[in-house]
Design a protein around this motif. Structure first.
Motif, PDB file in Angstrom:
ATOM      1  N   ALA A   1     -55.568  -1.429   1.772  1.00  0.00           N
ATOM      2  CA  ALA A   1     -54.573  -0.917   2.713  1.00  0.00           C
ATOM      3  C   ALA A   1     -53.170  -1.096   2.135  1.00  0.00           C
ATOM      4  O   ALA A   1     -52.908  -2.002   1.346  1.00  0.00           O
ATOM      5  N   ASN A   2     -52.280  -0.206   2.507  1.00  0.00           N
ATOM      6  CA  ASN A   2     -50.897  -0.242   2.042  1.00  0.00           C
ATOM      7  C   ASN A   2     -49.970  -0.139   3.257  1.00  0.00           C
ATOM      8  O   ASN A   2     -49.406   0.909   3.538  1.00  0.00           O
TER       9      ASN A   2
ATOM     10  N   ALA B   1     -65.345  10.548   7.194  1.00  0.00           N
ATOM     11  CA  ALA B   1     -64.358  10.778   6.135  1.00  0.00           C
ATOM     12  C   ALA B   1     -63.009  10.139   6.461  1.00  0.00           C
ATOM     13  O   ALA B   1     -62.250   9.773   5.570  1.00  0.00           O
ATOM     14  N   MET B   2     -62.732   9.978   7.749  1.00  0.00           N
ATOM     15  CA  MET B   2     -61.475   9.382   8.190  1.00  0.00           C
ATOM     16  C   MET B   2     -61.570   7.868   8.360  1.00  0.00           C
ATOM     17  O   MET B   2     -60.655   7.229   8.867  1.00  0.00           O
ATOM     18  N   GLY B   3     -62.728   7.311   7.974  1.00  0.00           N
ATOM     19  CA  GLY B   3     -62.874   5.855   8.024  1.00  0.00           C
ATOM     20  C   GLY B   3     -63.467   5.305   9.304  1.00  0.00           C
ATOM     21  O   GLY B   3     -63.406   4.092   9.552  1.00  0.00           O
ATOM     22  N   ASP B   4     -64.060   6.174  10.136  1.00  0.00           N
ATOM     23  CA  ASP B   4     -64.599   5.720  11.421  1.00  0.00           C
ATOM     24  C   ASP B   4     -66.041   5.215  11.342  1.00  0.00           C
ATOM     25  O   ASP B   4     -66.601   4.814  12.360  1.00  0.00           O
TER      26      ASP B   4
ATOM     27  N   GLN C   1     -55.658   3.267  14.745  1.00  0.00           N
ATOM     28  CA  GLN C   1     -55.615   3.595  13.323  1.00  0.00           C
ATOM     29  C   GLN C   1     -54.720   4.811  13.072  1.00  0.00           C
ATOM     30  O   GLN C   1     -54.776   5.773  13.838  1.00  0.00           O
ATOM     31  N   PRO C   2     -53.888   4.834  12.050  1.00  0.00           N
ATOM     32  CA  PRO C   2     -53.729   3.902  10.929  1.00  0.00           C
ATOM     33  C   PRO C   2     -52.567   2.900  11.128  1.00  0.00           C
ATOM     34  O   PRO C   2     -51.987   2.433  10.153  1.00  0.00           O
TER      35      PRO C   2
ATOM     36  N   LEU D   1     -50.191   3.608   4.630  1.00  0.00           N
ATOM     37  CA  LEU D   1     -49.939   4.882   3.953  1.00  0.00           C
ATOM     38  C   LEU D   1     -51.120   5.335   3.102  1.00  0.00           C
ATOM     39  O   LEU D   1     -51.184   6.503   2.707  1.00  0.00           O
ATOM     40  N   ASP D   2     -52.075   4.435   2.823  1.00  0.00           N
ATOM     41  CA  ASP D   2     -53.259   4.822   2.048  1.00  0.00           C
ATOM     42  C   ASP D   2     -54.437   5.217   2.937  1.00  0.00           C
ATOM     43  O   ASP D   2     -55.513   5.552   2.441  1.00  0.00           O
ATOM     44  N   ASN D   3     -54.236   5.182   4.255  1.00  0.00           N
ATOM     45  CA  ASN D   3     -55.293   5.596   5.177  1.00  0.00           C
ATOM     46  C   ASN D   3     -55.525   7.102   5.037  1.00  0.00           C
ATOM     47  O   ASN D   3     -54.558   7.870   4.944  1.00  0.00           O
TER      48      ASN D   3
END
Length: 249
Positions: free
Chosen positions: A2-3, A24-27, A92-93, A117-119
């Protein structure tokens, strides 16, 4: 990795966030950390378990979406298949961070909004704008700020809640052995639930204390949420079944 950066309307004036739910969105996560005031909304869909934070050993609550790491059985090709999505997913994010400020000669930690910003949700091309054209907060950011405020307050209320449960011996370890559609055995361990026998044996004074603190409702909501466990396993079996039928064809 994470950033996270402190959100501001100068550096992040063009920021947009994709709000659709997908792997794809991290869920594709198997649980989300939650807090007692959210149990009422969660118990309609998800089992609520208790886990120990690996960092400090403190108890925390978790809404379960799957039975193994990296699995969310509520995600399908249409998005998230439930009418309520936990706030720790909805935020999120964004995340609450802390910034030290000098107030009357004293260092004070104040909560601030940070953004990862890396999400994969974060970009400058599509999704909900974070800021308005002239720098004000968008309606979406106002909603996020509200979610973060509720989360921050809820997480702070969790420690006294769990301290009380431990004091009254109301938590017990939980292990689930389930046979899945393909014949495989699956064990769910490392979780805790409400010890219902201990709850029944509490004195009137202890129950009154739980009720006055607003904990009794949360306890019963957590117990009620366990009726979702067979439904979660059914989702798992249905997914196995669909995959096996797809392979056969």
């Amino acid at each position: 990795m994470a950033n996270f950066q402190l959100l501001n309307n100068v550096e992040h004036k063009d920021l947009k966030v994709i709000i659709e739910r997908s792997a794809a969105m991290g869920d594709n996560v198997w649980y989300a950390v939650t807090f007692p005031e959210e149990f009422r909304n969660l118990q309609r869909h998800y089992p609520v378990f208790f886990i120990k934070n690996p960092d400090d050993g403190e108890f925390q609550a978790a809404a379960m979406f799957g039975v193994e790491d990296g699995e969310n059985l509520f995600l399908d090709e249409h998005g998230w298949d439930a009418s309520y999505i936990p706030l720790n997913i909805m935020r999120q994010p964004f995340l609450i961070g802390f910034q030290e400020k000098n107030v009357d000669g004293k260092a004070v930690r104040e909560p601030v909004v940070t953004v990862d910003l890396d999400n994969p949700r974060v970009n400058t091309e599509q999704g909900e704008p974070v800021f308005l054209e002239h720098g004000g907060n968008s309606e979406y950011l106002d909603q996020v700020n509200s979610i973060l405020h509720v989360l921050h307050a809820g997480m702070r209320s969790s420690k006294p809640f769990f301290d009380t449960l431990v004091e009254l011996d109301l938590l017990e370890s939980f292990v689930l052995d389930a046979q899945l559609y393909d014949g495989s055995e699956h064990r769910l361990s490392g979780f805790y639930t409400i010890n219902e026998d201990a709850l029944k044996n509490l004195s009137g004074e202890q129950l009154e204390r739980l009720n006055q603190r607003g904990y009794l409702e949360a306890i019963y909501m957590a117990i009620a949420s366990m009726t979702n466990l067979p439904l979660l396993l059914d989702r798992k079996n249905q997914r196995y079944k669909a995959q096996s039928e797809h392979v056969e064809h």
